[in-house]
Design a protein around this motif. Structure first.
Motif, PDB file in Angstrom:
ATOM      1  N   ASN A   1     -10.198  25.699  -6.247  1.00 17.63           N
ATOM      2  CA  ASN A   1     -11.643  25.493  -6.102  1.00 17.63           C
ATOM      3  C   ASN A   1     -11.970  24.387  -5.116  1.00 17.63           C
ATOM      4  O   ASN A   1     -13.122  24.244  -4.688  1.00 17.63           O
ATOM      5  CB  ASN A   1     -12.285  25.171  -7.457  1.00 17.63           C
ATOM      6  N   VAL A   2     -10.975  23.576  -4.725  1.00 19.60           N
ATOM      7  CA  VAL A   2     -11.179  22.496  -3.753  1.00 19.60           C
ATOM      8  C   VAL A   2     -11.028  23.077  -2.344  1.00 19.60           C
ATOM      9  O   VAL A   2      -9.988  23.644  -2.008  1.00 19.60           O
ATOM     10  CB  VAL A   2     -10.172  21.356  -3.965  1.00 19.60           C
ATOM     11  N   THR A   3     -12.085  22.957  -1.563  1.00 22.07           N
ATOM     12  CA  THR A   3     -12.084  23.562  -0.223  1.00 22.07           C
ATOM     13  C   THR A   3     -12.135  22.540   0.901  1.00 22.07           C
ATOM     14  O   THR A   3     -12.007  22.894   2.056  1.00 22.07           O
ATOM     15  CB  THR A   3     -13.286  24.513  -0.075  1.00 22.07           C
ATOM     16  N   ASP A   4     -12.328  21.259   0.566  1.00 20.79           N
ATOM     17  CA  ASP A   4     -12.466  20.247   1.613  1.00 20.79           C
ATOM     18  C   ASP A   4     -11.902  18.928   1.122  1.00 20.79           C
ATOM     19  O   ASP A   4     -12.128  18.534  -0.030  1.00 20.79           O
ATOM     20  CB  ASP A   4     -13.939  20.079   1.990  1.00 20.79           C
ATOM     21  N   LEU A   5     -11.179  18.257   1.995  1.00 18.66           N
ATOM     22  CA  LEU A   5     -10.631  16.933   1.692  1.00 18.66           C
ATOM     23  C   LEU A   5     -10.835  16.030   2.899  1.00 18.66           C
ATOM     24  O   LEU A   5     -10.449  16.388   4.014  1.00 18.66           O
ATOM     25  CB  LEU A   5      -9.134  17.016   1.357  1.00 18.66           C
ATOM     26  N   THR A   6     -11.452  14.892   2.681  1.00 15.01           N
ATOM     27  CA  THR A   6     -11.602  13.886   3.726  1.00 15.01           C
ATOM     28  C   THR A   6     -10.853  12.633   3.308  1.00 15.01           C
ATOM     29  O   THR A   6     -11.076  12.110   2.209  1.00 15.01           O
ATOM     30  CB  THR A   6     -13.089  13.535   3.962  1.00 15.01           C
ATOM     31  N   VAL A   7      -9.959  12.175   4.159  1.00 18.46           N
ATOM     32  CA  VAL A   7      -9.198  10.955   3.909  1.00 18.46           C
ATOM     33  C   VAL A   7      -9.654   9.901   4.913  1.00 18.46           C
ATOM     34  O   VAL A   7      -9.691  10.162   6.119  1.00 18.46           O
ATOM     35  CB  VAL A   7      -7.677  11.198   4.066  1.00 18.46           C
ATOM     36  N   HIS A   8      -9.995   8.724   4.406  1.00 19.68           N
ATOM     37  CA  HIS A   8     -10.414   7.615   5.281  1.00 19.68           C
ATOM     38  C   HIS A   8      -9.492   6.433   5.049  1.00 19.68           C
ATOM     39  O   HIS A   8      -9.305   6.000   3.907  1.00 19.68           O
ATOM     40  CB  HIS A   8     -11.861   7.217   4.999  1.00 19.68           C
ATOM     41  N   LEU A   9      -8.898   5.930   6.125  1.00 21.02           N
ATOM     42  CA  LEU A   9      -8.023   4.762   6.058  1.00 21.02           C
ATOM     43  C   LEU A   9      -8.730   3.561   6.661  1.00 21.02           C
ATOM     44  O   LEU A   9      -9.366   3.675   7.714  1.00 21.02           O
ATOM     45  CB  LEU A   9      -6.721   5.017   6.820  1.00 21.02           C
ATOM     46  N   ARG A  10      -8.605   2.423   6.021  1.00 17.55           N
ATOM     47  CA  ARG A  10      -9.235   1.202   6.530  1.00 17.55           C
ATOM     48  C   ARG A  10      -8.365   0.001   6.211  1.00 17.55           C
ATOM     49  O   ARG A  10      -7.612  -0.006   5.224  1.00 17.55           O
ATOM     50  CB  ARG A  10     -10.628   1.013   5.926  1.00 17.55           C
ATOM     51  N   HIS A  11      -8.491  -1.005   7.058  1.00 15.32           N
ATOM     52  CA  HIS A  11      -7.815  -2.273   6.802  1.00 15.32           C
ATOM     53  C   HIS A  11      -8.622  -3.105   5.808  1.00 15.32           C
ATOM     54  O   HIS A  11      -9.850  -3.000   5.758  1.00 15.32           O
ATOM     55  CB  HIS A  11      -7.662  -3.077   8.096  1.00 15.32           C
ATOM     56  N   GLU A  12      -7.933  -3.923   5.054  1.00 14.20           N
ATOM     57  CA  GLU A  12      -8.613  -4.911   4.225  1.00 14.20           C
ATOM     58  C   GLU A  12      -9.416  -5.851   5.122  1.00 14.20           C
ATOM     59  O   GLU A  12      -8.924  -6.291   6.170  1.00 14.20           O
ATOM     60  CB  GLU A  12      -7.574  -5.717   3.435  1.00 14.20           C
ATOM     61  N   ALA A  13     -10.659  -6.140   4.735  1.00 14.26           N
ATOM     62  CA  ALA A  13     -11.469  -7.105   5.476  1.00 14.26           C
ATOM     63  C   ALA A  13     -10.977  -8.512   5.130  1.00 14.26           C
ATOM     64  O   ALA A  13     -11.115  -8.954   3.985  1.00 14.26           O
ATOM     65  CB  ALA A  13     -12.935  -6.942   5.128  1.00 14.26           C
ATOM     66  N   ILE A  14     -10.393  -9.185   6.093  1.00 16.02           N
ATOM     67  CA  ILE A  14      -9.803 -10.504   5.865  1.00 16.02           C
ATOM     68  C   ILE A  14     -10.579 -11.539   6.665  1.00 16.02           C
ATOM     69  O   ILE A  14     -10.570 -11.514   7.902  1.00 16.02           O
ATOM     70  CB  ILE A  14      -8.312 -10.530   6.269  1.00 16.02           C
ATOM     71  N   ASP A  15     -11.242 -12.425   5.971  1.00 18.13           N
ATOM     72  CA  ASP A  15     -11.988 -13.509   6.611  1.00 18.13           C
ATOM     73  C   ASP A  15     -11.084 -14.727   6.702  1.00 18.13           C
ATOM     74  O   ASP A  15     -11.191 -15.674   5.924  1.00 18.13           O
ATOM     75  CB  ASP A  15     -13.257 -13.823   5.811  1.00 18.13           C
ATOM     76  N   GLY A  16     -10.172 -14.684   7.666  1.00 22.12           N
ATOM     77  CA  GLY A  16      -9.200 -15.760   7.789  1.00 22.12           C
ATOM     78  C   GLY A  16      -7.920 -15.248   8.414  1.00 22.12           C
ATOM     79  O   GLY A  16      -7.912 -14.243   9.121  1.00 22.12           O
ATOM     80  N   ALA A  17      -6.830 -15.915   8.107  1.00 22.21           N
ATOM     81  CA  ALA A  17      -5.553 -15.620   8.760  1.00 22.21           C
ATOM     82  C   ALA A  17      -4.850 -14.438   8.102  1.00 22.21           C
ATOM     83  O   ALA A  17      -4.935 -14.226   6.891  1.00 22.21           O
ATOM     84  CB  ALA A  17      -4.649 -16.848   8.704  1.00 22.21           C
ATOM     85  N   TRP A  18      -4.165 -13.663   8.931  1.00 16.76           N
ATOM     86  CA  TRP A  18      -3.326 -12.589   8.417  1.00 16.76           C
ATOM     87  C   TRP A  18      -2.151 -12.384   9.366  1.00 16.76           C
ATOM     88  O   TRP A  18      -2.207 -12.743  10.531  1.00 16.76           O
ATOM     89  CB  TRP A  18      -4.107 -11.286   8.247  1.00 16.76           C
ATOM     90  N   TYR A  19      -1.093 -11.825   8.823  1.00 17.87           N
ATOM     91  CA  TYR A  19       0.088 -11.517   9.621  1.00 17.87           C
ATOM     92  C   TYR A  19       0.539 -10.107   9.286  1.00 17.87           C
ATOM     93  O   TYR A  19       0.187  -9.552   8.248  1.00 17.87           O
ATOM     94  CB  TYR A  19       1.210 -12.543   9.384  1.00 17.87           C
ATOM     95  N   ALA A  20       1.295  -9.510  10.201  1.00 20.35           N
ATOM     96  CA  ALA A  20       1.802  -8.156  10.016  1.00 20.35           C
ATOM     97  C   ALA A  20       3.308  -8.188  10.205  1.00 20.35           C
ATOM     98  O   ALA A  20       3.797  -8.608  11.260  1.00 20.35           O
ATOM     99  CB  ALA A  20       1.152  -7.194  11.014  1.00 20.35           C
ATOM    100  N   TYR A  21       4.047  -7.760   9.182  1.00 21.64           N
ATOM    101  CA  TYR A  21       5.506  -7.808   9.276  1.00 21.64           C
ATOM    102  C   TYR A  21       6.127  -6.519   8.774  1.00 21.64           C
ATOM    103  O   TYR A  21       5.544  -5.786   7.983  1.00 21.64           O
ATOM    104  CB  TYR A  21       6.063  -9.005   8.498  1.00 21.64           C
TER     105      TYR A  21
END
Length: 280
Positions: A130-150
């Motif tokens: 019965n499911v005919t549509d799927l929308t996936v939304h990806l977003r980054h966390e809103a970070i008010d300050g420092a962040w790093y990616a490792y």
């Protein structure tokens, strides 16, 4: 058509290969919308099933994996798994491991939009009729300050964290005697932006490829043999496994060495909403 939505269904913690930045750790928050006709319960899809089944399907498809663009990536299938070769502006990257630890994303670049399309196409057939549509939304966390990616891999881990090239986009909070230490936060945000955190015992080679000094890492874990070679300038070596507890301790130790007379507090996140604390 009726529609329902679930915000923050899960978080995808993976690494991707980027033609400019090389190996990039990511944490994407996943929101979904599901459309279709109502079932016998008067629902499109029970929320309990969404949170259990769809989350598991997303995790099984892309979480804690190396995401590589279809265009520009050399992929060789072997008896033991898969070997990946990639050229970035920072230098060459080579990885090998079990085949399920690498996901090929259609297109020339792995970004949120490309991954949304892949997930929508692969997940919709798994949902009720019965499911005919799927929308996936990806977003980054809103970070008010420092962040790093490792990116990293945990040889001793019994689960998906043992994969040698998965990663996180993470907040960092540092205090000096109870007050915000913005200078330290920004220092580490710059130093650890798109870094590979490797365990020194896993370093097996130091070579030069295409004029770039490269580190080669290798270990065997429960899932098999993993290797990774990438520019040394994109790596930082720890004397321990790179768990978030050890990462927080490493950050704390380096800052205390430079400022022994003050109390340093570190809140090092591993992706979204979780992490480790080091204090003293």
């Amino acid at each position: 058509m009726a529609r329902l939505f679930v915000e923050q269904l899960t978080v995808i913690d993976s690494s991707r290969l980027d033609p400019v930045d090389g190996l990039v750790g990511e944490s994407w928050i996943v929101d979904v919308e599901i459309g279709g006709s109502l079932d016998a319960q008067g629902m499109v899809f029970d929320f309990g099933d969404v949170k259990r089944e769809l989350k598991a399907a997303i995790d099984d498809t892309v979480d804690h994996r190396l995401l590589v663009p279809e265009q520009g990536t050399g992929i060789t299938h072997t008896e033991d798994g898969v070997a990946v070769a990639f050229a970035s502006r920072r230098g060459p990257i080579h990885m090998s491991g079990p085949a399920h630890t690498v996901v090929v994303v259609p297109g020339a670049r792995v970004d949120a939009a490309a991954l949304e399309r892949l997930l929508q196409a692969s997940l919709l057939p798994r949902l009720p009729g019965n499911v005919t549509d799927l929308t996936v939304h990806l977003r980054h966390e809103a970070i008010d300050g420092a962040w790093y990616a490792y990116s990293h891999g945990l040889q001793a881990h019994g689960g998906a964290c043992q994969r040698i090239a998965h990663g996180h986009r993470s907040r960092l909070i540092v205090q000096r005697d109870g007050e915000p230490a913005r200078d330290w936060e920004q220092y580490w945000a710059r130093r650890w932006r798109n870094v590979y955190l490797g365990t020194r015992d896993h370093l097996v080679t130091t070579t030069e490829r295409d004029g770039v000094s490269c580190y080669g890492f290798r270990y065997t874990s429960g899932e098999g043999v993993f290797t990774l070679e990438l520019p040394a300038a994109a790596c930082e070596l720890l004397e321990t496994e790179t768990t978030v507890e050890q990462i927080a301790a490493h950050l704390h130790g380096e800052m205390k060495d430079r400022e022994p007379a003050v109390r340093i507090t570190v809140r090092a996140f591993e992706g979204v909403g979780k992490g480790a604390l080091a204090d003293g």
